[in-house]
Design an enzyme around this catalytic site. Structure first.
Site, PDB file in Angstrom:
ATOM      1  N   ILE A  21      44.599  31.063  43.196  1.00 33.81           N
ATOM      2  CA  ILE A  21      44.937  30.076  44.219  1.00 33.81           C
ATOM      3  C   ILE A  21      43.676  29.712  45.020  1.00 33.81           C
ATOM      4  O   ILE A  21      43.458  28.546  45.356  1.00 33.81           O
ATOM      5  CB  ILE A  21      46.059  30.616  45.143  1.00 33.81           C
ATOM      6  CG1 ILE A  21      47.362  30.733  44.330  1.00 33.81           C
ATOM      7  CG2 ILE A  21      46.242  29.722  46.364  1.00 33.81           C
ATOM      8  CD1 ILE A  21      48.533  31.306  45.085  1.00 33.81           C
ATOM      9  N   VAL A  66      37.753  44.539  50.511  1.00 30.51           N
ATOM     10  CA  VAL A  66      38.318  44.626  51.866  1.00 30.51           C
ATOM     11  C   VAL A  66      38.864  46.016  52.197  1.00 30.51           C
ATOM     12  O   VAL A  66      39.256  46.267  53.331  1.00 30.51           O
ATOM     13  CB  VAL A  66      39.408  43.555  52.126  1.00 30.51           C
ATOM     14  CG1 VAL A  66      38.815  42.162  52.129  1.00 30.51           C
ATOM     15  CG2 VAL A  66      40.568  43.679  51.148  1.00 30.51           C
ATOM     16  N   TYR A 159      59.516  42.202  43.577  1.00 30.45           N
ATOM     17  CA  TYR A 159      58.451  41.960  44.554  1.00 30.45           C
ATOM     18  C   TYR A 159      58.277  43.204  45.443  1.00 30.45           C
ATOM     19  O   TYR A 159      57.191  43.494  45.931  1.00 30.45           O
ATOM     20  CB  TYR A 159      58.750  40.705  45.371  1.00 30.45           C
ATOM     21  CG  TYR A 159      57.513  40.086  45.984  1.00 30.45           C
ATOM     22  CD1 TYR A 159      56.480  39.608  45.191  1.00 30.45           C
ATOM     23  CD2 TYR A 159      57.375  39.992  47.375  1.00 30.45           C
ATOM     24  CE1 TYR A 159      55.338  39.057  45.754  1.00 30.45           C
ATOM     25  CE2 TYR A 159      56.239  39.436  47.939  1.00 30.45           C
ATOM     26  CZ  TYR A 159      55.225  38.969  47.120  1.00 30.45           C
ATOM     27  OH  TYR A 159      54.099  38.424  47.684  1.00 30.45           O
ATOM     28  N   LYS A 166      53.920  41.386  53.005  1.00 30.44           N
ATOM     29  CA  LYS A 166      53.778  39.972  53.376  1.00 30.44           C
ATOM     30  C   LYS A 166      54.432  39.693  54.738  1.00 30.44           C
ATOM     31  O   LYS A 166      53.960  38.835  55.496  1.00 30.44           O
ATOM     32  CB  LYS A 166      54.380  39.056  52.302  1.00 30.44           C
ATOM     33  CG  LYS A 166      53.594  39.028  50.989  1.00 30.44           C
ATOM     34  CD  LYS A 166      52.184  38.493  51.158  1.00 30.44           C
ATOM     35  CE  LYS A 166      51.530  38.156  49.829  1.00 30.44           C
ATOM     36  NZ  LYS A 166      50.090  37.870  49.954  1.00 30.44           N
ATOM     37  N   ILE A 195      52.852  30.942  41.098  1.00 32.94           N
ATOM     38  CA  ILE A 195      51.797  30.306  40.283  1.00 32.94           C
ATOM     39  C   ILE A 195      51.231  31.388  39.371  1.00 32.94           C
ATOM     40  O   ILE A 195      50.967  32.510  39.838  1.00 32.94           O
ATOM     41  CB  ILE A 195      50.678  29.751  41.200  1.00 32.94           C
ATOM     42  CG1 ILE A 195      51.233  28.643  42.098  1.00 32.94           C
ATOM     43  CG2 ILE A 195      49.500  29.230  40.372  1.00 32.94           C
ATOM     44  CD1 ILE A 195      50.263  28.147  43.162  1.00 32.94           C
ATOM     45  N   LEU A 198      46.298  36.167  37.936  1.00 39.02           N
ATOM     46  CA  LEU A 198      46.196  37.573  37.544  1.00 39.02           C
ATOM     47  C   LEU A 198      47.104  38.456  38.408  1.00 39.02           C
ATOM     48  O   LEU A 198      47.792  39.343  37.911  1.00 39.02           O
ATOM     49  CB  LEU A 198      44.749  38.049  37.660  1.00 39.02           C
ATOM     50  CG  LEU A 198      43.773  37.419  36.662  1.00 39.02           C
ATOM     51  CD1 LEU A 198      42.345  37.857  36.970  1.00 39.02           C
ATOM     52  CD2 LEU A 198      44.147  37.794  35.230  1.00 39.02           C
ATOM     53  N   ALA A 199      47.111  38.207  39.725  1.00 46.54           N
ATOM     54  CA  ALA A 199      47.953  39.015  40.616  1.00 46.54           C
ATOM     55  C   ALA A 199      49.425  38.838  40.253  1.00 46.54           C
ATOM     56  O   ALA A 199      50.191  39.811  40.211  1.00 46.54           O
ATOM     57  CB  ALA A 199      47.720  38.609  42.074  1.00 46.54           C
TER      58      ALA A 199
HETATM   59  P1  NAP Z   1      44.506  36.380  41.988  1.00 46.25           P
HETATM   60  O1  NAP Z   1      43.829  35.259  41.324  1.00 46.25           O
HETATM   61  O2  NAP Z   1      44.673  37.645  41.220  1.00 46.25           O
HETATM   62  O3  NAP Z   1      43.822  36.660  43.395  1.00 46.25           O
HETATM   63  C1  NAP Z   1      44.068  37.853  44.139  1.00 46.25           C
HETATM   64  C2  NAP Z   1      42.763  38.195  44.725  1.00 46.25           C
HETATM   65  O4  NAP Z   1      42.831  39.340  45.599  1.00 46.25           O
HETATM   66  C3  NAP Z   1      41.768  38.573  43.625  1.00 46.25           C
HETATM   67  O5  NAP Z   1      40.586  37.832  43.772  1.00 46.25           O
HETATM   68  C4  NAP Z   1      41.560  40.033  43.880  1.00 46.25           C
HETATM   69  O6  NAP Z   1      40.315  40.516  43.411  1.00 46.25           O
HETATM   70  C5  NAP Z   1      41.651  40.068  45.368  1.00 46.25           C
HETATM   71  N1  NAP Z   1      41.678  41.450  45.833  1.00 46.25           N
HETATM   72  C6  NAP Z   1      42.508  42.442  45.472  1.00 46.25           C
HETATM   73  N2  NAP Z   1      42.124  43.591  46.047  1.00 46.25           N
HETATM   74  C7  NAP Z   1      41.016  43.294  46.788  1.00 46.25           C
HETATM   75  C8  NAP Z   1      40.155  44.042  47.619  1.00 46.25           C
HETATM   76  N3  NAP Z   1      40.330  45.359  47.809  1.00 46.25           N
HETATM   77  N4  NAP Z   1      39.118  43.426  48.224  1.00 46.25           N
HETATM   78  C9  NAP Z   1      38.925  42.094  48.056  1.00 46.25           C
HETATM   79  N5  NAP Z   1      39.691  41.328  47.270  1.00 46.25           N
HETATM   80  C10 NAP Z   1      40.729  41.930  46.654  1.00 46.25           C
HETATM   81  O7  NAP Z   1      45.980  35.952  42.443  1.00 46.25           O
HETATM   82  P2  NAP Z   1      46.511  34.807  43.418  1.00 46.25           P
HETATM   83  O8  NAP Z   1      47.901  34.585  42.957  1.00 46.25           O
HETATM   84  O9  NAP Z   1      45.571  33.679  43.494  1.00 46.25           O
HETATM   85  O10 NAP Z   1      46.616  35.569  44.818  1.00 46.25           O
HETATM   86  C11 NAP Z   1      46.001  35.103  46.009  1.00 46.25           C
HETATM   87  C12 NAP Z   1      46.937  35.301  47.186  1.00 46.25           C
HETATM   88  O11 NAP Z   1      48.037  34.406  47.042  1.00 46.25           O
HETATM   89  C13 NAP Z   1      47.541  36.706  47.292  1.00 46.25           C
HETATM   90  O12 NAP Z   1      47.640  37.074  48.653  1.00 46.25           O
HETATM   91  C14 NAP Z   1      48.938  36.506  46.720  1.00 46.25           C
HETATM   92  O13 NAP Z   1      49.845  37.472  47.185  1.00 46.25           O
HETATM   93  C15 NAP Z   1      49.232  35.133  47.261  1.00 46.25           C
HETATM   94  N6  NAP Z   1      50.351  34.424  46.617  1.00 46.25           N
HETATM   95  C16 NAP Z   1      50.371  34.278  45.266  1.00 46.25           C
HETATM   96  C17 NAP Z   1      51.439  33.622  44.676  1.00 46.25           C
HETATM   97  C18 NAP Z   1      51.500  33.449  43.174  1.00 46.25           C
HETATM   98  O14 NAP Z   1      52.601  33.188  42.664  1.00 46.25           O
HETATM   99  N7  NAP Z   1      50.409  33.551  42.445  1.00 46.25           N
HETATM  100  C19 NAP Z   1      52.471  33.082  45.463  1.00 46.25           C
HETATM  101  C20 NAP Z   1      52.397  33.245  46.849  1.00 46.25           C
HETATM  102  C21 NAP Z   1      51.342  33.919  47.417  1.00 46.25           C
HETATM  103  P3  NAP Z   1      40.362  41.497  42.095  1.00 46.25           P
HETATM  104  O15 NAP Z   1      41.139  40.791  41.041  1.00 46.25           O
HETATM  105  O16 NAP Z   1      38.962  41.704  41.760  1.00 46.25           O
HETATM  106  O17 NAP Z   1      41.045  42.747  42.544  1.00 46.25           O
END
Ligand code: NAP
Length: 262
Positions: A21, A66, A159, A166, A195, A198-199
């Site tokens: 994202i 972090v 979840y 959250k 979306i 990876l997370a």
């Molecule tokens: P993503 O591409 O996997 O991004 C998650 C990010 O968090 C990664 O860059 C990850 O880095 C980082 N992270 C995890 N542990 C960390 C740490 N200790 N220090 C610094 N960074 C760290 O997934 P995403 O879906 O874009 O997620 C971004 C945000 O959007 C998250 O808060 C997620 O909960 C939120 N969100 C996602 C969705 C969805 O459906 N995808 C929906 C609503 C909200 P590493 O991979 O290197 O650990």
């Protein structure tokens, strides 16, 4: 490139892949003229984040896990070597141990897993906000933004522990907004629809969640990272100068539905 973020500097965390994202947010902020800096976690991801940075004309790519106070302080020290201040902080970070993201909540939750999920997904926003505050104060209109999910408000399958994490993150938005408003720093959250990132892949049954959301959402589809990015650009811009402490849904309207269509 000129746009409604021309002259603004943004620090973007949370890029793990081009599907992140945060990558959509970077694209939208750059399209509106913002100057960008990025963080990465671990040497493996450095190259990937550097590639995204290069696409947007940025060479500021700094390490920050972090979970480490030293990393957060080091990040701001290093950033101060490039910028004397900045206007936008994007927190796009979430994590819970994978074994807690399947089965029932009580079935899977542990003290350690609960702690990790809250530390990385919620406390880290306060920690980054606290460290960024001196560099973001006394700007015209600065903004901090985080990413949250409907699981903060409603119980959703798998979840699990991320729901309470959250919910804590969203409370952080309100407390931070209340404290930072007089310094002309606004704090908001975007509650994004599912979306494929990876997370998201770590959440058991994520594909079914996406299908169910598309089926029930008023717009009849899921959202893209760029749609989230465009809303982020708005919320972090002077166009949203009167908005703080809010959670804005970018989910094709899914959250308003009381019952899935028959
Ligand atoms: P993503 O591409 O996997 O991004 C998650 C990010 O968090 C990664 O860059 C990850 O880095 C980082 N992270 C995890 N542990 C960390 C740490 N200790 N220090 C610094 N960074 C760290 O997934 P995403 O879906 O874009 O997620 C971004 C945000 O959007 C998250 O808060 C997620 O909960 C939120 N969100 C996602 C969705 C969805 O459906 N995808 C929906 C609503 C909200 P590493 O991979 O290197 O650990």
């Amino acid at each position: 490139m000129s746009g409604f973020l021309t002259g603004k500097r943004a620090l973007i965390t949370g890029i793990a892949s081009p599907r992140s994202i945060a990558a959509g947010i970077a694209e939208a902020l750059a399209a509106q003229g913002a100057e960008l800096a990025f963080t990465y976690v671990g040497d493996k991801l450095q190259g990937r984040v550097e590639a995204v940075a290069e696409q947007h004309g940025s060479s500021i790519v700094l390490p920050c896990d972090v979970a480490s106070d030293a990393d957060i302080d080091g990040l701001m020290d290093k950033l101060a070597g490039h910028w004397d201040g900045f206007d936008i902080l994007i927190h796009s970070i979430g994590f819970a141990p994978r074994e807690l993201l399947k089965g029932g909540y009580l079935e899977s939750v542990t003290r350690e897993g609960f702690h990790i999920a809250h530390d990385i997904s919620a406390y880290s926003f306060a920690a980054l906000g606290k460290a960024a505050r001196p560099m973001m104060a006394k700007r015209d209109d600065a903004a901090m933004l985080t990413l949250t999910y409907l699981g903060a408000d409603k119980a959703l399958p798998s979840y699990n522990v991320m729901g309470p994490a959250k919910a804590s993150l969203e409370a952080n938005v309100r407390y931070m907004a209340a404290e930072l408003g007089r310094e002309q720093i606004r704090v908001n959250g975007i509650s994004a629809g599912p979306i494929k990132t990876l997370a998201a892949a770590g959440i058991s049954g994520f594909r079914d969640m996406q299908a169910a959301t598309a089926n029930a959402a008023p717009l009849g589809r899921n959202v893209t990272a760029l749609e989230v990015g465009n809303t982020a650009a708005f919320l972090c811009s002077p166009l949203a100068s009167g908005v703080t402490g809010e959670i804005v849904f970018v989910d094709a309207g899914y959250n308003i539905m009381g019952m899935p269509p028959g």
